[in-house]
Design a protein around this motif. Structure first.
Motif, PDB file in Angstrom:
ATOM      1  N   GLY A 283     -82.074 -34.292 -27.455  1.00  0.00           N
ATOM      2  CA  GLY A 283     -82.993 -35.317 -27.417  1.00  0.00           C
ATOM      3  C   GLY A 283     -82.238 -36.842 -27.602  1.00  0.00           C
ATOM      4  N   VAL A 284     -81.393 -36.978 -28.463  1.00  0.00           N
ATOM      5  CA  VAL A 284     -80.533 -38.174 -28.819  1.00  0.00           C
ATOM      6  C   VAL A 284     -79.693 -38.413 -27.699  1.00  0.00           C
ATOM      7  CG1 VAL A 284     -79.243 -39.377 -30.329  1.00  0.00           C
ATOM      8  CG2 VAL A 284     -81.071 -37.975 -31.054  1.00  0.00           C
ATOM      9  N   ALA A 285     -78.840 -37.555 -27.035  1.00  0.00           N
ATOM     10  CA  ALA A 285     -77.668 -37.769 -26.148  1.00  0.00           C
ATOM     11  C   ALA A 285     -78.336 -37.961 -24.749  1.00  0.00           C
ATOM     12  CB  ALA A 285     -76.907 -36.493 -26.235  1.00  0.00           C
ATOM     13  N   ILE A 290     -77.560 -41.524 -19.925  1.00  0.00           N
ATOM     14  CA  ILE A 290     -78.272 -42.098 -18.919  1.00  0.00           C
ATOM     15  C   ILE A 290     -77.654 -43.608 -18.909  1.00  0.00           C
ATOM     16  CG2 ILE A 290     -80.421 -42.917 -18.034  1.00  0.00           C
ATOM     17  CD1 ILE A 290     -81.762 -40.378 -19.128  1.00  0.00           C
ATOM     18  N   VAL A 291     -77.919 -44.334 -20.068  1.00  0.00           N
ATOM     19  CA  VAL A 291     -77.405 -45.462 -20.224  1.00  0.00           C
ATOM     20  C   VAL A 291     -75.836 -45.941 -19.904  1.00  0.00           C
ATOM     21  CG1 VAL A 291     -77.136 -47.504 -21.706  1.00  0.00           C
ATOM     22  CG2 VAL A 291     -79.083 -46.131 -22.141  1.00  0.00           C
ATOM     23  N   VAL A 295     -74.393 -47.825 -16.697  1.00  0.00           N
ATOM     24  CA  VAL A 295     -73.274 -49.077 -16.683  1.00  0.00           C
ATOM     25  C   VAL A 295     -72.005 -48.642 -16.073  1.00  0.00           C
ATOM     26  CG1 VAL A 295     -71.752 -49.982 -18.396  1.00  0.00           C
ATOM     27  CG2 VAL A 295     -74.039 -49.679 -19.059  1.00  0.00           C
ATOM     28  N   VAL A 296     -71.656 -47.279 -15.961  1.00  0.00           N
ATOM     29  CA  VAL A 296     -70.383 -46.906 -15.149  1.00  0.00           C
ATOM     30  C   VAL A 296     -70.679 -47.082 -13.739  1.00  0.00           C
ATOM     31  CG1 VAL A 296     -68.837 -45.064 -14.420  1.00  0.00           C
ATOM     32  CG2 VAL A 296     -69.497 -45.567 -16.892  1.00  0.00           C
ATOM     33  N   TRP A 297     -71.798 -46.679 -13.247  1.00  0.00           N
ATOM     34  CA  TRP A 297     -72.260 -47.014 -11.858  1.00  0.00           C
ATOM     35  C   TRP A 297     -72.107 -48.338 -11.449  1.00  0.00           C
ATOM     36  CZ3 TRP A 297     -76.476 -48.998  -9.413  1.00  0.00           C
ATOM     37  CH2 TRP A 297     -76.540 -48.913  -8.096  1.00  0.00           C
ATOM     38  N   ILE A 298     -72.712 -49.124 -12.293  1.00  0.00           N
ATOM     39  CA  ILE A 298     -72.666 -50.717 -11.866  1.00  0.00           C
ATOM     40  C   ILE A 298     -71.099 -51.195 -11.785  1.00  0.00           C
ATOM     41  CG2 ILE A 298     -73.414 -53.100 -12.545  1.00  0.00           C
ATOM     42  CD1 ILE A 298     -75.990 -51.559 -13.983  1.00  0.00           C
ATOM     43  N   LEU A 299     -70.409 -50.864 -12.725  1.00  0.00           N
ATOM     44  CA  LEU A 299     -69.089 -51.418 -12.529  1.00  0.00           C
ATOM     45  C   LEU A 299     -68.368 -50.891 -11.593  1.00  0.00           C
ATOM     46  CD1 LEU A 299     -68.203 -50.819 -16.561  1.00  0.00           C
ATOM     47  CD2 LEU A 299     -68.404 -53.025 -15.207  1.00  0.00           C
TER      48      LEU A 299
END
Length: 310
Positions: A283-285, A290-291, A295-299
């Motif tokens: 639930g935490v991971a 996702i975040v 970020v990696v996809w945007i980079l």
């Protein structure tokens, strides 16, 4: 001379007629007031007759006071005594409290609610709560017809182990019949006051009777409400049942079997604790993954566009 005599006689007769008219007017007002007072005297005497000690010849002290107050001679013994049933039917209010240890609190409460409906009663209140050791506790207050109290208690005993039971009875026979007689007397007084109200001829007498009538009507309403409550409590007994879950099994760790049971319980606890930890981690991971992925996809997209430039 004869003319003067006739004039004097005429004056005397006129004065006498005027005096009679004035006296009649006063008698009408006094009659209404006296009627109100007479109604009060009769009602007071009837009320006093309920609890008055017996006098000589079977009469009560209240009987004697009534006739003295009314200015009448006393009748023979046995006349004017209150109409109390003989033998008297006892008016009893039954109560019962019980505490039971059960396997399932919800099932026990459902059984009690169904029982009340089957016996023609109803549930007055019910609640559930958790004890300090996480056991469930429930309480149900039943209103059961008085003839089915023993049957209800037998069913309660069948639910589980009885930890506490108490049954008691309140005898309200005297209060019930006393209230019944006072209520009848008040209604009689109200009827007399209504008759007097119809005969009142002056505003002052009318207001006096209306005030007394309002007071008596208020007493009747209060006594009627009390009589209804008493009747309901007599007809429907109150049974309060507290149901508690049985204590959980506690193993004796000093014996081999106790150690095995304790180890097995610890293993089960560890297993479920691990599952709970995995669920918490996932639930935490998941939001973090996702975040990071976003970020990696945007980079990656930015770097590819930068490399394509000449």
């Amino acid at each position: 001379m004869i003319s003067n005599r006739y004039r004097g006689l005429t004056a005397i007769l006129s004065f006498a007629a005027l005096a009679i008219v004035v006296a009649c007017g006063n008698d009408d007002g006094a009659s209404a007031a006296k009627s109100v007072e007479q109604a009060r005297v009769e009602t007071f005497a009837a009320r006093a007759a309920m609890n008055a000690p017996p006098g000589r010849g079977g009469q009560t002290v209240a009987d004697t006071d009534m006739f003295v107050a009314a200015g009448q001679s006393q009748p023979d013994a046995g006349v004017g005594r209150p109409n109390v049933p003989d033998p008297v039917e006892r008016k009893l209010i039954r109560h019962a409290n019980a505490t039971v240890e059960v396997d399932s609190v919800d099932a026990a409460i459902e059984r009690l609610v169904a029982l009340a409906s089957e016996l023609g009663g109803y549930v007055s209140s019910q609640n559930r709560s958790l004890l300090y050791d996480e056991r469930l506790r429930g309480s149900v207050t039943l209103r059961i017809p008085g003839t089915h109290v023993d049957e209800t208690l037998d069913t309660v005993r069948e639910l589980g182990r009885i930890r506490d039971e108490r049954v008691w009875v309140d005898d309200v026979t005297e209060e019930y019949y006393d209230l019944s007689i006072r209520l009848d007397n008040a209604r009689d007084e109200r009827g007399k006051l209504r008759e007097i109200l119809e005969r009142a001829r002056t505003v002052e007498d009318l207001l006096k009777v209306q005030r007394e009538l309002s007071r008596v009507t208020g007493e009747i309403e209060r006594m009627t409400g009390r009589m209804r409550r008493l009747t309901n409590q007599i007809e429907f007994s109150t049974i309060t049942v507290e149901v508690v879950e049985k204590p959980r099994l506690v193993a004796d760790t000093d014996t081999a079997i106790g150690k095995i049971v304790a180890a097995f319980r610890d293993m089960v606890d560890v297993f479920w604790s691990t599952i709970a930890a995995i669920i918490r981690f996932v639930g935490v991971a998941i939001p973090i993954v996702i975040v990071v992925a976003l970020v990696v996809w945007i980079l990656v997209v930015v770097v590819r566009k930068w490399r394509r430039k000449p």
